[in-house]
Motif scaffolding. Structure first.
Motif, PDB file in Angstrom:
ATOM      1  N   SER A 226      52.601  22.101  46.988  1.00  0.00           N
ATOM      2  CA  SER A 226      52.640  23.277  47.850  1.00  0.00           C
ATOM      3  C   SER A 226      52.875  24.542  47.038  1.00  0.00           C
ATOM      4  O   SER A 226      52.191  25.563  47.226  1.00  0.00           O
ATOM      5  N   ASN A 227      53.814  24.487  46.107  1.00  0.00           N
ATOM      6  CA  ASN A 227      54.085  25.653  45.259  1.00  0.00           C
ATOM      7  C   ASN A 227      52.961  25.894  44.252  1.00  0.00           C
ATOM      8  O   ASN A 227      52.678  27.042  43.899  1.00  0.00           O
ATOM      9  N   GLY A 228      52.308  24.819  43.813  1.00  0.00           N
ATOM     10  CA  GLY A 228      51.166  24.968  42.913  1.00  0.00           C
ATOM     11  C   GLY A 228      50.027  25.731  43.576  1.00  0.00           C
ATOM     12  O   GLY A 228      49.409  26.611  42.968  1.00  0.00           O
ATOM     13  N   ALA A 229      49.739  25.392  44.837  1.00  0.00           N
ATOM     14  CA  ALA A 229      48.697  26.110  45.579  1.00  0.00           C
ATOM     15  C   ALA A 229      49.103  27.560  45.813  1.00  0.00           C
ATOM     16  O   ALA A 229      48.266  28.474  45.754  1.00  0.00           O
ATOM     17  N   ASN A 230      50.395  27.781  46.061  1.00  0.00           N
ATOM     18  CA  ASN A 230      50.909  29.132  46.291  1.00  0.00           C
ATOM     19  C   ASN A 230      50.724  30.014  45.061  1.00  0.00           C
ATOM     20  O   ASN A 230      50.308  31.177  45.169  1.00  0.00           O
ATOM     21  N   ILE A 231      50.976  29.457  43.894  1.00  0.00           N
ATOM     22  CA  ILE A 231      50.821  30.205  42.643  1.00  0.00           C
ATOM     23  C   ILE A 231      49.341  30.442  42.333  1.00  0.00           C
ATOM     24  O   ILE A 231      48.961  31.488  41.791  1.00  0.00           O
ATOM     25  N   THR A 232      48.495  29.484  42.691  1.00  0.00           N
ATOM     26  CA  THR A 232      47.060  29.607  42.417  1.00  0.00           C
ATOM     27  C   THR A 232      46.429  30.733  43.223  1.00  0.00           C
ATOM     28  O   THR A 232      45.412  31.310  42.820  1.00  0.00           O
ATOM     29  N   ASP A 233      47.022  31.054  44.369  1.00  0.00           N
ATOM     30  CA  ASP A 233      46.484  32.105  45.230  1.00  0.00           C
ATOM     31  C   ASP A 233      46.815  33.476  44.647  1.00  0.00           C
ATOM     32  O   ASP A 233      47.667  34.202  45.164  1.00  0.00           O
ATOM     33  N   GLY A 234      46.132  33.820  43.549  1.00  0.00           N
ATOM     34  CA  GLY A 234      46.411  35.092  42.902  1.00  0.00           C
ATOM     35  C   GLY A 234      45.193  35.988  42.750  1.00  0.00           C
ATOM     36  O   GLY A 234      45.325  37.187  42.550  1.00  0.00           O
ATOM     37  N   ILE A 235      43.996  35.405  42.837  1.00  0.00           N
ATOM     38  CA  ILE A 235      42.770  36.198  42.771  1.00  0.00           C
ATOM     39  C   ILE A 235      41.804  35.703  43.852  1.00  0.00           C
ATOM     40  O   ILE A 235      41.916  34.582  44.341  1.00  0.00           O
ATOM     41  N   ASP A 236      40.858  36.558  44.186  1.00  0.00           N
ATOM     42  CA  ASP A 236      40.001  36.344  45.354  1.00  0.00           C
ATOM     43  C   ASP A 236      39.245  35.008  45.307  1.00  0.00           C
ATOM     44  O   ASP A 236      38.475  34.760  44.374  1.00  0.00           O
TER      45      ASP A 236
END
Length: 404
Positions: A226-236
């Motif tokens: 869950s936190n990995g996906a959260n961090i990945t959400d950084g560029i479009d």
């Protein structure tokens, strides 16, 4: 909902065409199509509403090309992702299925945590959002619910096939019987005898404590992914596109693992009633791809923590229910490297600051996608290349079905 309606129409009135709803493949296809339509058709209305409410992203100047141009872009777009997952699932899935129930709980639970975080950032003007300890508490609590359910619920079983030889009129006849048993086994990728039983992880402990080991492992996986996906959400488009690739792979694995014929051919674990997850997974994939309609570069809306925490948590629980959680480091390799890049960067900076009096960095910036932005790679190129790596990892994950 539709499954029960058309099942009733077929049984009571022999309604023409109603029997097609018995096929998981048909319902999965319909779930994907409806999910895709929901995000595309209603996504524009949500974006307009978010703009009207001034629900815009607050951007820090990190010295990245094009970063400040995103100031004020509507966020909390994860709402439409959640709706596009839940509605088709409620329409086309068998809702008494324990795996479907767990995934619905996961979607709503993490959606609420992410929504709270975004709400605090946007409306309370607190850039820190929901305190980290509350996020972790929510993820741990969900891990407890999922872990205890998967361990103790009577419907969570695996199928065990046994061959029995019988003598009839001088000839031997082989019959295969299926027995459903409770088991704590999972799948180890790339090994021939590829099953691991959690009760054997710490053999010095009594078997009655196996549930503790299992639940702790579930909590770790849900929190990490869950936190990995959260961090990945950084560029479009990065998190949505990567999640779609992973979701499609898990949909295939769920469908195969829920079919007696395919599990026999592939020599993999048969899990009764698991095929129903193909319906949920298809809705998940449709929601991610549909969201890209507005989230691809240049993004017209961001998913926020409302979406990213939900996507990661759903992927984790899907992998756990399919008993492919040990495949996560491969299948979710993008999430893993993004998370590890942050951990390495922070740890090395603190270590060098303590030892040399000055903090040093491994990457130009973390997470890893920002490192490439600092090297002047265009945002769209970074995302596309990450997707390509994600597809290769998905192919490798599917190859583990026979590659042992």
């Amino acid at each position: 909902m539709f499954y029960y309606l058309f099942d009733y129409l077929e049984r009571e009135f022999d309604f023409f065409g109603a029997g097609v709803f018995q096929y998981i493949s048909f319902r999965a296809g319909m779930a994907a199509a409806i999910s895709l339509l929901i995000t595309i058709v209603f996504g524009r209305s949500l974006i307009d509403l978010l703009r009207k409410k001034q629900v815009g992203e607050s951007i820090r100047d990190l010295g990245l090309a094009g970063q400040m141009e995103k100031q004020g872009t509507p966020t909390m777009g994860g709402i439409i992702i959640i709706a596009a997952i839940l509605i088709p699932t409620l329409f086309f899935a068998r809702l008494e299925n324990i795996y479907i129930i767990l995934l619905l709980i996961t979607t709503v639970w993490l959606g609420l945590i992410g929504f709270t975080d975004d709400y605090i950032k946007v409306f309370k003007k607190n850039k820190q959002g929901l305190a980290g300890k509350f996020k972790i508490f929510g993820q741990v609590t969900l891990g407890l619910i999922v872990g205890l359910t998967l361990y103790f619920h009577s419907d969570v079983v695996i199928g065990l096939f046994t061959e029995v030889a019988t003598q009839t009129q001088g000839s031997e006849e082989i019959t295969t019987t299926l027995t459903e048993i409770k088991s704590t086994k999972t799948t180890i990728p790339f090994l021939k005898n590829n099953e691991l039983d959690y009760k054997n992880i710490l053999p010095f402990l009594s078997e009655q404590y196996t549930w503790i080991i299992y639940v702790l492992f579930v909590i770790f996986i849900i929190t990490a992914v869950s936190n990995g996906a959260n961090i990945t959400d950084g560029i479009d488009g990065l998190a949505a596109g990567t999640s779609a690739i992973i979701g499609l792979t898990l949909a295939i694995l769920a469908y195969l693992s829920g079919r007696v014929d395919f599990t026999d051919y592939l020599n993999i674990m048969y899990i009764p009633d698991l095929g129903e997850l193909a319906v949920f997974s298809s809705a998940f994939v449709g929601a991610c791809i549909g969201f890209l309609w507005y989230n691809a570069y240049p993004a017209q809306v961001f998913m926020g923590d409302t979406g990213s925490l939900t996507l990661g948590g759903v992927i984790a629980v899907l992998a756990l229910t399919i008993r492919k959680e040990l495949l996560i480091p491969v299948l979710c390799g993008i999430f893993l490297i993004e998370l590890v890049s942050v951990i390495l960067q922070v740890s090395y900076f603190k270590y060098t600051k303590k030892k040399f009096g000055e903090g040093r960095r491994i990457f130009l910036m973390s997470p890893l996608h920002h490192h490439y932005q600092k090297k002047n790679y265009h945002e769209a190129k970074i995302v596309t290349r990450f997707w390509i790596v994600g597809i290769l990892l998905a192919i490798l994950s599917l190859a583990t079905l026979k590659l042992r």
